[in-house]
Structure formats: C-alpha cells, structure tokens
Motif scaffolding. Structure first.
Motif, mmCIF file in Angstrom:
data_model
loop_
_atom_site.group_PDB
_atom_site.id
_atom_site.type_symbol
_atom_site.label_atom_id
_atom_site.label_comp_id
_atom_site.label_asym_id
_atom_site.label_seq_id
_atom_site.Cartn_x
_atom_site.Cartn_y
_atom_site.Cartn_z
ATOM 1 N N GLY A 270 0.816 -1.214 0.000
ATOM 2 C CA GLY A 270 0.000 0.000 0.000
ATOM 3 C C GLY A 270 0.846 1.259 0.000
ATOM 4 O O GLY A 270 0.499 2.259 -0.631
ATOM 5 N N LEU A 271 1.981 1.201 0.689
ATOM 6 C CA LEU A 271 2.847 2.383 0.742
ATOM 7 C C LEU A 271 3.410 2.681 -0.646
ATOM 8 O O LEU A 271 3.538 3.837 -1.039
ATOM 9 C CB LEU A 271 3.994 2.159 1.728
ATOM 10 N N GLU B 199 1.967 1.972 -3.437
ATOM 11 C CA GLU B 199 0.864 2.511 -4.247
ATOM 12 C C GLU B 199 0.659 3.981 -3.954
ATOM 13 O O GLU B 199 0.453 4.790 -4.853
ATOM 14 C CB GLU B 199 -0.418 1.740 -3.944
ATOM 15 N N ALA B 200 0.713 4.326 -2.670
ATOM 16 C CA ALA B 200 0.533 5.735 -2.319
ATOM 17 C C ALA B 200 1.639 6.569 -2.942
ATOM 18 O O ALA B 200 1.396 7.651 -3.462
ATOM 19 C CB ALA B 200 0.521 5.891 -0.810
ATOM 20 N N ALA B 201 2.856 6.064 -2.903
ATOM 21 C CA ALA B 201 3.973 6.807 -3.479
ATOM 22 C C ALA B 201 3.781 6.969 -4.980
ATOM 23 O O ALA B 201 4.004 8.043 -5.535
ATOM 24 C CB ALA B 201 5.282 6.094 -3.175
ATOM 25 N N SER B 202 3.376 5.885 -5.653
ATOM 26 C CA SER B 202 3.115 5.968 -7.095
ATOM 27 C C SER B 202 2.028 6.977 -7.372
ATOM 28 O O SER B 202 2.149 7.804 -8.287
ATOM 29 C CB SER B 202 2.652 4.617 -7.637
ATOM 30 N N ALA B 203 0.945 6.903 -6.575
ATOM 31 C CA ALA B 203 -0.183 7.806 -6.809
ATOM 32 C C ALA B 203 0.227 9.257 -6.649
ATOM 33 O O ALA B 203 -0.349 10.154 -7.260
ATOM 34 C CB ALA B 203 -1.320 7.471 -5.849
ATOM 35 N N LEU B 204 1.239 9.507 -5.825
ATOM 36 C CA LEU B 204 1.706 10.887 -5.640
ATOM 37 C C LEU B 204 2.656 11.297 -6.749
ATOM 38 O O LEU B 204 3.078 12.447 -6.817
ATOM 39 C CB LEU B 204 2.407 11.022 -4.286
ATOM 40 N N PHE C 88 -6.727 6.346 -0.372
ATOM 41 C CA PHE C 88 -6.909 4.898 -0.325
ATOM 42 C C PHE C 88 -7.762 4.468 0.863
ATOM 43 O O PHE C 88 -7.834 5.141 1.880
ATOM 44 C CB PHE C 88 -5.551 4.202 -0.205
ATOM 45 N N ASN D 73 -2.577 4.336 3.864
ATOM 46 C CA ASN D 73 -1.224 4.230 3.308
ATOM 47 C C ASN D 73 -0.350 5.424 3.631
ATOM 48 O O ASN D 73 0.446 5.871 2.810
ATOM 49 C CB ASN D 73 -1.285 4.013 1.783
ATOM 50 N N PHE E 138 2.890 7.141 5.276
ATOM 51 C CA PHE E 138 4.249 6.623 5.444
ATOM 52 C C PHE E 138 4.578 6.628 6.937
ATOM 53 O O PHE E 138 4.713 7.689 7.539
ATOM 54 C CB PHE E 138 5.241 7.465 4.641
#
Lengths: 240, 218, 240
Positions: free
Chosen positions: B118-119, B121-126, C83, C87, C89
């Motif tokens: 999930g982390l 994915e969040a990074a990609s989404a940003l 999400f 998610n 960090f």
C-alpha cells in the motif's frame, strides 16, 4: 596426479560426513525435542535449566562446543575411550539440540491458547495435552526451521575436522596437499557438499510454499536474538 | 574426580583480552564488508539484466550450500598454493564476508519485500518515481524489518569467527586452545571461553534491541 | 476533464471491466456505487494508472492513457488518490508525509511546502498533529492527513477508493465532512463508496456498477428515487 585419482578417499570421507550428519540429526532432534518439551514443563527448575541450556548453546561458537567435548569428555571419564568421531558426534548433538529446542518452543507457542484451554477443560494431563493436542499442531510450524538446522548441521560437520576426524573437508586438505592441487580438491569438496545440501534446501522451500499456501506464516530460523524473547518477523540468514 | 581451578588461568588474562580484541576486530570488519557484498548481491538479484541476476543467484546459492570452512581453506590454502598469499587475518575476513554476504542478501530482500505494498501505491499515486519511492518510502521501514535478522546474522558471524583459529589466526578460540595446551585445565579454559562468547553475544543482542527501540519510535 | 469509453480489463480469464464509459466534467462530483466485485475500484485505479487496462480509451485532463508515450508520473501529479487503508508513510511525521511529494516530485522548496502543508492541515482540522507520527492518530485522523497529502500536489481531480470503509463509525463523519467541503470548493471528485447518505447529498451524478458494466447512471434523485433497472433496485434495497 590428477585430482580424480583421489575420488576414492574423498568419497570415503564423504561417507564419514554423512555418518556424522545422521547421528547429529537423529540424536540432535531427539535431544532437542526433549529439551524443548522441558521448557514447557510445569516444574520450574526444569524449565529454567532447559532455557539456560538453550540460551547458552546458541550463544557460543560450535567450535568451542566441539573442543570442549573433545578435550573434556576423556578428562571427565578417563576409563572410556573416546574417538574423534564420538566426540564430534556428541558435540554436534548438544549443539543441534539447542536449536531444535528453540524451534520446538516456537512451534508450541504458535498453537492458539484456546487449544490449551480446551484440552485442560477436557481433563487431559499436561503430558497428554502436549502429546495429543499441542505437538501435532506445532509440527507444521517446526519443520521449516528444523530443515534449516539440518542444513546447517551438514556444513557444521566440517568443523569436526578440527579435532582430527577425517571427514570431507579434512580429506580435501589432505588430497590437495598430495596432489598439489588444493584448489581443485576443495572445488570438488564444495561440489559434494552442494550436492548433499541443495536438495535439503529445496525441500525446505517447497515445504514453506505449501505452508504459506495454507495461510500459515513461518519463522525461518530460531534467532539468536531470541535471547531477549523477540522473534524475528523476517526470515533470518544462517550460519556457515 | 574433576577439580576446578580457575586461578591457573590468571597469568593468561592479557592473552585472553587480546584474543577478544582480535575476534571483535575480525567480526566488525567482516560484517561491514559482508553488508556491502550482500547489498550488491541483493541489487544483483533484482537487476533487470539477466546475466547479473544469474551471477548473483549463483553466488547466493553456492555459499548457502557449502561450509564456510571450505571457503576459508579455498582462500588460505588453495589460493596460497597458487602464490596468492593471504594472511590468516585477511583470509578470515574474506571468508567471513563472502559467506555472510550471501545470507545478508536474502535478509535485505525479505526486509524490503515486507514493506506493505500500500505504501508503494501511495507513493506511485503521488507521482514518485521508482528510485524516489525506494529512497523515501521503502528504505526506512525496510531497514526496520532488517535489523533483527541482521543483528542475528552479526552474532552468528562473531561466533563463527572462531573458525579463523583453524588457520592460526590468534582470535579468542585460538588463544583458548593454546592456554589449554599449556595448562591442561580444559574445563576451566573452555568454560571461561564459552562464558566470554556468551556474554559477547548477549550484550550485542541487548544493545541492538535497545538501539532499535530508540531509533524507531514510529 | 475525464473521459472514459469502452474500458475493458481482464485478470487472466476473469473479465473485471466489460466496457465502461462515462464522462466527468470539471467540478463534478461523481459517486460510483455497487456490490463488491463489480469492478468499481479497478475502474477508479485505471484513472491514475495504478491499474493498466486492456481496451477502450481513457483521457484524463488531456492525457490519453492508452497512448504509448503517456507519462504516468505526469498523470499522477495532476490526479490525487485517497486509499481505503490510508497508506500513510509510518516513518515520517504527518507534516513530512504531506511535503514529501511536493518537494521531490514538484520540486518545490521545503519552506513553501511546509507552509502549504500547515494550511492544508488547518483545512482538515489537524494542524496540532503536524509533528506526530501516523501511528498515534486514529483511523479518521489518518485518513484526513491522507487527503491533505493528496491535496498538497494541487491536483485537478481527486480519486477516493472507499475512503471510509476501514474506519470506525464515529470517525467516518469527520472524513465525510472534509470531503463535502472539498466538493463545495469545486474539486472534481470520483468517489467509490458505500456511504449512501454522502452520495445522496453531495454527488452531482451517481454511477451504479455491477459485474464490470455501468448499469445505471443519473443524478442522485434519479438513481435513488426512480431506479430504472432491477439490479439497481435490488442493490439499493440491500443497502438501505
């Protein structure tokens, strides 16, 4: 002389290595099982002793254990004759036993506490509870680290060469000197070890895959940092 | 009847201390090198070029299936015979580093893989790129996963450094054997030796645990 | 702003999206509802290229997502996502979570990013939590930080993937309030959600999806008040 003239001696030495492995595996597992169960004993001094044993044996080098047994056993029992093989085998057993005990402890802990309570509520004795309810469920979790221990055992037999036993590694040294081609000798020796170890490792991986598929998380090896009681969440590495 | 006499060891106190020092030196140096090797192997195994992946995997697989003693003898005696002479110290360092590098590669891999997807994915989404994602999102949580296993590996390395005594490197085990030959007080010598190693490994485990808890307040 | 035509996607043999089409204008709030497995999340994730699709066209803010030359990172810079499991960090403080992307993707200075971050935290009501780590926040608070994090990139549109499904009922409202204010401020939003109250009040349009297709589409009054299809009616009966 070509290295391949010495395959005979190398193979005989390999047999010695396998003998050590077999002894260490069987005796070490049995001993480790006993110690592991003692750690779950209701009798506190036994529990404490087993914990001490496990902790100490996992916090000292295998070489020290081997040297201790090799020099110490004849001193303790001067009437009996101890060959290098017996000393090495006993040393390995003591060492392996500690790691197996730790794996057993981890396995028993992985069984949900509800099982213990149900067993007690049904009136089972402690021993019955362990034998009929806990151990069968713990076995699945114990197998992966146990395989890791066996793998390490095969490699640890090489250290028995230090007390003079002609197993595979020492044979490699001797053959290398006689043939003047130490590099080739040890390459061959490495190949034999690889052939013995690799299937064991592959079996371990296959077993873990099966376990993971059935939804069980595995701890690969009893971590030495368990001296503090924390389990490594992540697969640990291994010894030589 | 076995009698214990620890006083026989007192003249050798400084030798024992020296042995501990050598053990510590070899362990720390080898572990540092092993981490470097392990990182290279880990990156190699994940590389997009197939030959790099193959070489890295072969390295890891071979090391995991042969004893460290064989690696040590290969370097010290084998290469020595061909003229490439290693001192016992450097042969030990090399063997320990090569051996543990393979295990550390696996530890690195598992540690970084355990970071929740999930982390990522969040990074990609940003909009973060792959290298940025690794540096800012994967690295720290991954290291946190790695520390217990890496500490364990260091302790194992330290314990295994005793194998260096087989090529006459004057570490603690080597000195213990010398003292044993001199005094013939086997039980005392090896009990003291075992106790010293045990104290060392326990201390390292404790220290790492404390450090880890302080560093990772999150 | 967002135009989708005939979107198809399969996972191996299983076709998840069977031709989805819709248009979302600037400033519109579109809610996607439907049973689980209907493909709503997959559809959403195709919009910022977290999922690739097999067929159809998707144009987001002028970017044609099926073109070979499409720059995924550029698309993701312009479209924000929130999400279901936040998610955040874990190793970065709240304020650093928010400034990470502006600093490293948009190349803004740290000072400017932090000032913006504090503004955003004020908007979501968490300015006092700027320097804590995510683990000390409740789920609702973490989700509001996640919204601020996405907003920090100044996106032209925001995608919400079941933003409140993982929250305790008490904190759901806090998050929905933030989303309402965002909608009132004119943000283009695509929300996959089970929150029917929010959908009814805030959505400009509702899409009902089932088995990979859009079954029905209309204003909340149309879809909730006068559903045309049986499946829509059945679904609404179940969730009301």
């Amino acid at each position: 002389m070509s290295i391949f003239h010495y395959t005979d001696s190398l193979l005989r030495a390999a047999v010695m290595t396998l003998k050590l492995c077999a002894f260490g595996a069987v005796a070490g597992t049995a001993w480790g099982l006993v110690v592991g169960l003692l750690r779950a004993s209701s009798f506190r001094p036994l529990r404490w002793l087993a914990a001490l044993y496990t902790s100490v044996l996992r916090g000292v080098p295998i070489l020290i254990v081997l040297l201790f047994t090799y020099y110490g056993l004849p001193l303790a029992m001067p009437n009996l004759r101890f060959s290098a093989y017996i000393c090495g085998a006993i040393g390995l057993t003591l060492f392996v036993g500690a790691y197996v005990a730790e794996a057993v402890r981890g396995g028993l802990e992985s069984v949900p506490t509800g099982q213990t309570e149900a067993a007690q509520a049904l009136g089972l004795s402690n021993f019955q509870r362990l034998r009929l309810v806990m151990l069968p469920q713990a076995v699945r979790v114990i197998v992966p680290p146990w395989i890791g221990i066996l793998l390490a055992l095969v490699k640890e037999t090489s250290l028995v060469s230090v007390v003079g036993l002609v197993e595979l590694t020492r044979a490699g040294r001797v053959v290398g000197q006689e043939s003047n081609n130490t590099l080739a000798a040890f390459a061959l020796v490495a190949l034999v070890y690889f052939v013995i170890c690799w299937p064991i490792g592959q079996f371990g991986r296959w077993y873990e895959h099966r376990l993971a598929a059935s939804g069980l998380r595995t701890v690969h090896e009893p971590a030495v940092s368990n001296l503090l009681g924390e389990d490594a969440e992540v697969p640990t590495g291994g010894a030589a | 009847m076995v009698t214990w006499d620890f006083s026989a060891l007192s003249p050798y106190k400084s030798i024992i201390l020296h042995g501990i020092g050598e053990t510590a030196l070899v362990s720390v140096l080898s572990f540092a090198l092993a981490c470097v090797l392990g990182l290279i192997a880990y990156l190699g195994c994940a590389n997009h070029l197939r030959p790099v992946r193959v070489i890295s995997s072969i390295y890891v697989e071979v090391i995991r299936n042969i004893p460290m003693l064989v690696v040590l003898f290969f370097i010290y005696f084998g290469l020595g015979e061909k003229g490439l002479n290693f001192s016992p110290f450097w042969a030990a360092v090399a063997a320990l580093a090569i051996n543990n590098g393979a295990y550390l590669a696996e530890i690195f891999r598992a540690g970084f893989q355990a970071v929740p997807s999930g982390l990522h994915e969040a990074a990609s989404a940003l909009g973060l790129g792959p290298f940025q994602t690794f540096r800012h999102v994967t690295f720290m949580p991954g290291i946190r996963n790695i520390i217990p296993a890496a500490t364990n590996q260091f302790i194992m390395l330290m314990l295994f450094s005793s194998v260096a005594s087989t090529v006459a490197f004057p570490d603690l085990t080597y000195e213990l054997q010398r003292i044993n030959s001199a005094t013939l007080r086997t039980f005392e010598v090896f009990t003291v030796g075992a106790a010293l190693y045990y104290v060392l490994s326990t201390a390292i485990a404790l220290a790492a645990g404390l450090l880890s808890r302080r560093m990772y307040r999150w | 702003m967002i135009r989708v035509e005939g979107l198809t996607k399969s996972y191996g043999a299983h076709q998840v999206l069977k031709g989805v089409s819709c248009e979302i204008a600037k400033g519109e709030v579109v809610c996607v509802i439907g049973p689980s497995g209907s493909g709503k999340s997959t559809f959403l994730r195709c919009l910022n290229m977290l999922e690739t699709f097999d067929g159809g066209t998707v144009v987001v803010n002028g970017h044609d997502l099926s073109a070979r030359s499409v720059d995924a990172r550029a698309v993701r810079r312009e479209v924000g996502m929130v999400f279901q499991h936040f998610n955040l960090f874990p190793h970065l403080r709240v304020v650093d979570n928010i400034t990470l992307a502006p600093v490293h993707v948009s190349k803004k200075s740290k000072g400017v990013s932090e000032a913006n971050a504090m503004e955003l935290l004020e908007r979501v009501g968490l300015a006092d939590k700027a320097r804590v780590f995510p683990k000390s926040l409740s789920g609702g608070q973490q989700q509001r930080v996640a919204i601020a994090r996405a907003l920090a990139m100044e996106p032209v549109a925001m995608l919400f993937d079941e933003p409140t499904s993982a929250l305790d009922p008490e904190t759901v409202d806090d998050v929905l309030q933030v989303m309402r204010r965002l909608a009132d401020d004119g943000m283009t939003m695509v929300v996959v959600s089970h929150e029917m109250g929010f959908t009814r009040d805030v959505a400009d349009r509702v899409l009902f999806m089932d088995h990979g297709v859009v079954i029905e589409e209309g204003t909340p009054e149309q879809v909730f008040g006068n559903p045309q299809h049986d499946r829509t009616r059945a679904f609404l009966r179940r969730v009301s």
